[in-house]
Motif scaffolding. Structure first.
Motif, short mmCIF file in Angstrom:
data_model
loop_
_atom_site.label_atom_id
_atom_site.label_comp_id
_atom_site.label_asym_id
_atom_site.label_seq_id
_atom_site.Cartn_x
_atom_site.Cartn_y
_atom_site.Cartn_z
N THR A 47 0.86 -1.25 -0.03
CA THR A 47 -0.04 0.00 -0.01
C THR A 47 0.85 1.11 0.12
OG1 THR A 47 -1.75 -1.09 1.29
CG2 THR A 47 -1.80 1.23 1.28
N GLU A 49 1.87 4.75 1.06
CA GLU A 49 1.63 5.47 2.28
C GLU A 49 2.14 6.97 2.27
OE1 GLU A 49 3.24 3.57 5.59
OE2 GLU A 49 2.36 1.58 5.10
N GLU A 50 1.64 7.79 2.97
CA GLU A 50 2.20 9.11 2.94
C GLU A 50 2.53 9.52 4.35
OE1 GLU A 50 0.93 13.29 0.73
OE2 GLU A 50 -0.41 12.54 2.56
N GLY A 51 3.85 10.13 4.57
CA GLY A 51 4.39 10.01 5.89
C GLY A 51 5.70 10.72 6.10
N LYS A 340 6.63 14.72 4.89
CA LYS A 340 5.40 14.29 3.98
C LYS A 340 5.81 13.81 2.71
CE LYS A 340 0.89 15.66 2.57
NZ LYS A 340 -0.24 16.95 2.52
N LEU A 342 5.64 10.40 -0.28
CA LEU A 342 4.87 8.88 -0.71
C LEU A 342 6.00 8.11 -0.50
CD1 LEU A 342 3.06 9.94 -4.07
CD2 LEU A 342 2.01 9.35 -1.81
N LYS A 381 11.63 1.71 3.66
CA LYS A 381 10.71 2.30 2.64
C LYS A 381 11.57 3.41 1.99
CE LYS A 381 6.49 1.45 5.34
NZ LYS A 381 5.18 1.80 5.84
N PRO A 390 -1.79 8.38 -1.96
CA PRO A 390 -1.79 7.33 -0.63
C PRO A 390 -2.96 6.41 -0.72
CG PRO A 390 -1.35 9.63 -0.03
CD PRO A 390 -1.69 9.70 -1.59
N GLY A 391 -2.74 5.00 -0.58
CA GLY A 391 -3.87 3.93 -0.46
C GLY A 391 -3.81 3.16 -1.89
N LYS A 393 -2.78 0.52 -4.30
CA LYS A 393 -2.34 -0.97 -3.97
C LYS A 393 -1.43 -1.43 -5.23
CE LYS A 393 -5.01 -1.57 -0.50
NZ LYS A 393 -4.63 -1.50 0.95
#
Length: 397
Positions: A47, A49-51, A340, A342, A381, A390-391, A393
């Protein structure tokens, strides 16, 4: 004939046993062939993610003195004595190693005795000369006074007494002239042989001291021996570095040079130091570009360059008991951080002929998305720049 019948009977009996053993249902059930494990399809789905992400590089470091010196013999020969080993702490002037110097020491001792004798003779000659000068100066002073008295008597005399006074005045003046000539002679009279004897003896001592220094290695300051690569009986070439010593009062951290990391290292880069790999609390240290703790000596044949290691300064808040020469430390170099971005695991990214891409699962369909750029690389990552959100697949390779 009977033997032939027996062999036929035995053969038929064996064949029957074989048929019975191979018949279905005989004995236990046959062992089934194991089926290959079924790969879980869900495990290969990642998945987006964003973070936040932090890219860091782990380095091993060692505490070393910031001031170091490479030591060597200035003459070739066989080593007869090595008095220290790696890790020893020594005082300034300590002889660390030497070649065969017994004859030189004897010659030097005799030369120093000769120098002392020559200096004593010169001092005695100078004292005698000073005495002679003082004595001659006193004679001049006395005759000046007598000339003055004779001049006074002449001025006061009358008649026949005046001729006698004139004679005494002339005699006094002649004696004064003789005294002044004697003083000048004493002042100019030097014994060059005495001074030359001292100079010759001094040169002999300096020459022997130089020969001795070429065959001895002496600690240049209070230091710790960082490296020692000689032993008694070993032949050593002149100017080949055999000791590296350092001043333990000022310490830094060095880490082996990393070519991939070198282009990213600047004096502004964030670096943290840990005394244990499991420590959570670290100390901020500063990178020292182009730093070289080893004194560059043009005479040495193995002088190192600044490209051998990275060097880092130590903060003052570290306790002195934690700072020991040779102690291993751990360094964490922060190459970049973002709050922030991807993110995808590197195992989700495919590569073909130098092009990176991912396969996105949209319901029952799949589509290929090019990865335009790989940004910061975290522990598990990576930051990706791609037409993703984000999200999403992603199907793993």
């Amino acid at each position: 004939m009977e033997k032939s019948k027996i062999w036929v009977f035995v053969s038929v009996l064996c064949a029957m046993f074989v048929l019975v053993a191979c018949a279905p249902g005989s004995g236990g059930s046959p062992t089934p062939t194991p089926l290959p494990p079924v790969s879980s399809y869900e495990k290969s789905i990642f998945t987006v993610e964003e973070g936040p992400i932090v890219e860091e590089k782990q380095l091993m470091g060692e505490i070393v003195p910031s001031r170091q010196e490479e030591l060597f013999f200035r003459a070739s020969g066989f080593v007869t004595r090595v008095s220290v080993k790696q890790g020893d702490v020594v005082k300034k002037g300590t002889v660390l190693a030497e070649m065969q110097v017994d004859d030189l020491l004897n010659q030097l001792q005799q030369a120093r005795i000769d120098l002392e004798v020559a200096q004593a003779n010169l001092a005695k000659d100078k004292a005698q000369r000073e005495y002679d000068i003082q004595k001659a100066t006193a004679e001049v002073t006395i005759w000046k006074m007598r000339v003055a008295d004779a001049q006074l008597d002449y001025d006061r005399a009358v008649g026949i007494q005046k001729e006698k006074a004139l004679l005494n005045l002339n005699i006094a003046k002649e004696n004064l002239a003789l005294a002044e000539a004697a003083l000048k002679l004493v002042q100019e009279n030097t014994n060059p042989y005495m001074e030359q004897a001292v100079k010759r003896s001094q040169l002999a001592v300096e020459r022997l001291e130089g020969l001795l220094a070429e065959r001895q290695i002496v600690a240049p300051f209070d230091c710790v021996v960082l490296r020692a690569i000689i032993r008694p009986g070993q032949q050593v070439d002149a100017f080949f570095v055999v000791f590296v010593v350092g001043d333990p009062s000022e310490l830094i951290v060095r880490s082996p040079y990393d070519f991939d990391l070198a282009s990213k290292m600047t004096d502004k880069i964030e670096v943290n130091l840990y005394f244990d790999s499991k420590d959570e609390k670290g100390y901020t240290v500063s990178y020292l570009p182009n730093f070289l703790p080893v004194t560059t000596n043009k005479e040495a044949t193995t002088t190192r360059s600044s490209g051998d290691y990275f060097y880092f300064s130590l903060p003052k808040e570290i306790q002195q008991q934690d700072l020991k020469v040779g102690r291993t430390v751990f360094l964490k170099v922060i190459l970049g951080r973002k709050e922030k971005a991807l993110l995808l695991p590197p195992s989700a990214i495919r590569e073909y002929k130098g092009l990176r891409f991912v396969i996105v699962q949209d319901g029952e369909k799949r589509r290929r998305v090019e990865v335009n750029e790989i940004g910061l690389k975290g522990t598990d990552k990576w930051e990706i720049v791609a037409d993703l959100k984000p999200g999403d697949k992603v199907v793993g390779p």
